[in-house]
Design a protein around this motif. Structure first.
Motif, PDB file in Angstrom:
ATOM      1  N   HIS A  39       3.101  -1.744   6.941  1.00 23.22           N
ATOM      2  CA  HIS A  39       1.869  -0.982   6.678  1.00 23.22           C
ATOM      3  C   HIS A  39       1.700   0.177   7.649  1.00 23.22           C
ATOM      4  N   THR A  40       0.641   0.965   7.385  1.00 22.58           N
ATOM      5  CA  THR A  40       0.157   2.003   8.286  1.00 22.58           C
ATOM      6  C   THR A  40      -1.338   1.766   8.470  1.00 22.58           C
ATOM      7  N   HIS A  52       0.882  -1.174   0.000  1.00 21.65           N
ATOM      8  CA  HIS A  52       0.000   0.000   0.000  1.00 21.65           C
ATOM      9  C   HIS A  52       0.919   1.223   0.000  1.00 21.65           C
ATOM     10  N   ARG A  92      -3.278   3.665  -2.587  1.00 20.51           N
ATOM     11  CA  ARG A  92      -3.373   2.355  -1.948  1.00 20.51           C
ATOM     12  C   ARG A  92      -3.320   1.151  -2.899  1.00 20.51           C
ATOM     13  N   GLU A 102       1.579   3.970   2.520  1.00 18.53           N
ATOM     14  CA  GLU A 102       2.100   3.519   3.819  1.00 18.53           C
ATOM     15  C   GLU A 102       3.578   3.223   3.631  1.00 18.53           C
ATOM     16  N   GLU A 104       1.997  -2.580  11.548  1.00 12.91           N
ATOM     17  CA  GLU A 104       1.022  -1.515  11.268  1.00 12.91           C
ATOM     18  C   GLU A 104       1.377  -0.323  12.149  1.00 12.91           C
TER      19      GLU A 104
HETATM   20 ZN   LIG Z   1      -1.866  -1.299   4.534  1.00 13.59          ZN
END
Ligand SMILES: [Zn+2]
Length: 586
Positions: free
Chosen positions: A203-204, A101, A164, A104, A292
């Protein structure tokens, strides 16, 4: 004169060379930790790393639909960049992936700095003792270049970022099983070539507010090899939590709230489905760590946290390399063994609503007010940290279990299904001549397709019954025997009721279509003859009329019911074309 010119030229060249000494500050560092580099700058820095270190190799593993190369850095202290050589040398392999993504981007910025600090500054050179690193700085390269300030409304930096999903509007982190995206098909080749012993996906978050900069997820339930689940639960996670806490980054599992945005409602942690990265690697007998970072924290803090967690993970795997290699090898062997197939195998889970434990959750205080704009609940987070004592529901219960066969038989006409199995490096054989045998299979009813597309497909839910029947499979039928390391994934792809099965993604939709019919003027006559001949059929007809209100709504439905009782009825409709056999020796 000539000599003077030559020596001036030499001087200039040497000056030139001197001025070309690489600048090792990353784009992100130069921006005062506020910006992340575009694709071209990222590739430039990757190449600079490779050009200046014998331990780093820059390569690409495919091309995106828009024509961008998919970058991969391989880091090995012996300058071995070939998977066979590396495996023979006894090194563990770790794969770190960023920007699946692209908005992120912490993994990209942290990873580039970390590789520099390992291979160029040699600050953490020891991490390479028993470890080879594969680093994908940008996985979704096309989405990464859909560049804007306005791509993630919830997120606190970087200033501009990628988008994304892919250029085809597909989320790569839902594509691990079906592999619709070219990028994913390329990724599967790298993954299966190297079979990394440990995998990290950066990720975020989106979602609620809380104190943690970093949350994580690892599969420690029974959707993963038992010994590897234990290794994560007992060894990796406790050490990781302790280390991150000591570095100022207390971590917590990546949970969902039972009610959206409302931690007091309780926390939920379900086994990951295989369409997402760590759920997929679990089926591949490889520990996967999902990182994350929390989107409301400043970008620098998120990159710092990611850097720490990457560094810790490299250190841990480096120290435990031998053991982890043995565990992943054993897990592969077990998955391919007859004893694995003896037990029923869970292919779908739901969360237990009763098993929970009380945990401390480092949230922020909030109030819920009635919105005068929408009439809904408005969660207003304050800036006050608050520890909530809340129930964590983290027990997944299997809701579908299947008997694993010795082999699946796939008729050759299901070309797209066979192609997907090939993307997954599933080993297969082909029937050289027609074979008739008794198979177990499925008969479906009540198919329901999602109205709105999901990942470009209309997912399907079915009811099923298990059937056993004699079938003739033509020459060219693909035989997938389960004595292979990929057995868990194969079951998820081919068992129709499995979470993310190929059937559920719509690969078998045509089996639900009736292609031959009895004309009504023919069936009006035929039905009368059938009723006259068969009193049992009359009883069944009367019962059906009495019990099923939909049955009598259309004359066509009733006549088609009679048609289905004739020998003209399609014997394959609503049946799964794939057969399961306990033994191929029939
Ligand atoms: Zn993500």
């Amino acid at each position: 004169m000539k000599n003077i010119i030559l020596s001036i030229a030499g001087f200039l060249i040497s000056l030139g060379l001197f001025s070309q000494q690489p600048d090792w500050e990353t784009y992100y560092e130069k921006s005062n930790f506020k910006e992340t580099p575009r694709y071209n700058e990222t590739i430039r820095y990757c190449k600079q790393l490779a050009d200046n270190s014998p331990y780093i190799n820059y390569t690409t593993f495919g091309v995106s639909p828009q024509g961008r190369k998919l970058p991969l850095l391989i880091v090995n202290k012996n300058g071995q960049f070939n998977s066979e050589e590396v495996k023979k040398s006894g090194q563990a392999v770790i794969m770190i992936q960023a920007c699946i993504h692209p908005g992120e981007s912490e993994g990209k910025d942290a990873g580039l700095m970390l590789l520099r600090d390992i291979a160029i500054n040699k600050k953490y050179y020891k991490l390479l003792d028993n470890l080879t690193i594969l680093f994908i700085p940008i996985f979704n390269v096309d989405g990464h270049e859909r560049w804007s300030k306005y791509n993630r409304i919830n997120q606190n930096g970087p200033e501009e970022m990628g988008w994304r999903v892919t250029a085809q509007n597909l989320n790569l982190n839902r594509d691990y099983v079906k592999a619709d995206a070219l990028e994913m098909q390329s990724w599967l080749n790298v993954f299966h070539e190297w079979l990394p012993n440990f995998f990290i996906d950066c990720h975020t978050t989106d979602g609620a507010d809380y104190q943690y900069v970093i949350t994580y997820k690892m599969e420690t339930g029974d959707n993963m090899d038992n010994n590897l689940a234990k290794w994560q639960k007992k060894k990796f996670i406790p050490a990781m939590e302790k280390n991150m806490f000591s570095k100022g980054f207390p971590v917590f599992p990546y949970v969902e709230f039972r009610n959206w945005h409302d931690p007091r409602s309780g926390l939920e942690l379900l086994n990951a489905t295989p369409m997402i990265s760590q759920g997929y690697t679990a089926l591949q007998n490889r520990p996967g760590l999902l990182i994350e970072t929390h989107m409301l924290k400043p970008y620098k803090q998120r990159v710092d946290g990611t850097y720490e967690l990457l560094k810790f993970s490299l250190g841990f795997v480096n120290n435990d390399a031998k053991n982890l290699i043995a565990l992943t090898n054993e897990a592969d062997e077990y998955a391919s063994s007859a004893s694995f197939r003896k037990k029923k195998f869970a292919v779908k889970y739901k969360l237990s609503q009763t098993d929970s434990t009380l945990v401390d959750f480092l949230g922020v205080d909030y109030s819920i007010v009635k919105s005068d704009l929408t009439g809904g609940d408005w969660f207003k987070y304050s800036s006050d940290p608050k520890t909530f004592k809340v129930a964590l529901f983290d027990k997944s219960l299997p809701i579908e279990k299947v008997t694993l066969p010795e082999a699946y038989l796939i008729p050759p006409e299901w070309t797209d299904v066979i192609k997907r199995l090939k993307y997954q490096h599933v080993e297969m054989k082909v029937l050289d001549k027609e074979k008739t045998l008794i198979v177990e299979s499925y008969k479906f009813s009540n198919p329901k397709w999602q109205e709105h597309p999901y990942e470009g497909r209309h997912r399907l839910k079915i009811d099923y019954e298990i059937i056993s029947e004699e079938r003739t499979y033509p020459a060219g039928t693909v035989i997938v025997t389960m004595n292979q390391r990929n057995a868990r994934l194969i079951a998820y792809m081919l068992e129709p009721m499995a979470n993310n099965s190929l059937l559920s993604w719509g690969f078998f939709d045509s089996v639900f279509e009736q292609k031959e019919y009895g004309e009504s003027y023919v069936m009006e006559v035929k039905a009368r003859e059938m009723l006259a001949k068969d009193p049992e059929l009359r009883k069944e007809f009367e019962k059906k009329k009495a019990e099923d209100p939909n049955f009598t709504k259309r004359a066509w439905t009733m006549l088609n019911w009679f048609y289905s009782k004739t020998p003209y009825w399609d014997t394959r409709i609503n049946k799964y074309p794939i057969g399961k056999v306990k033994s191929l020796k029939q």
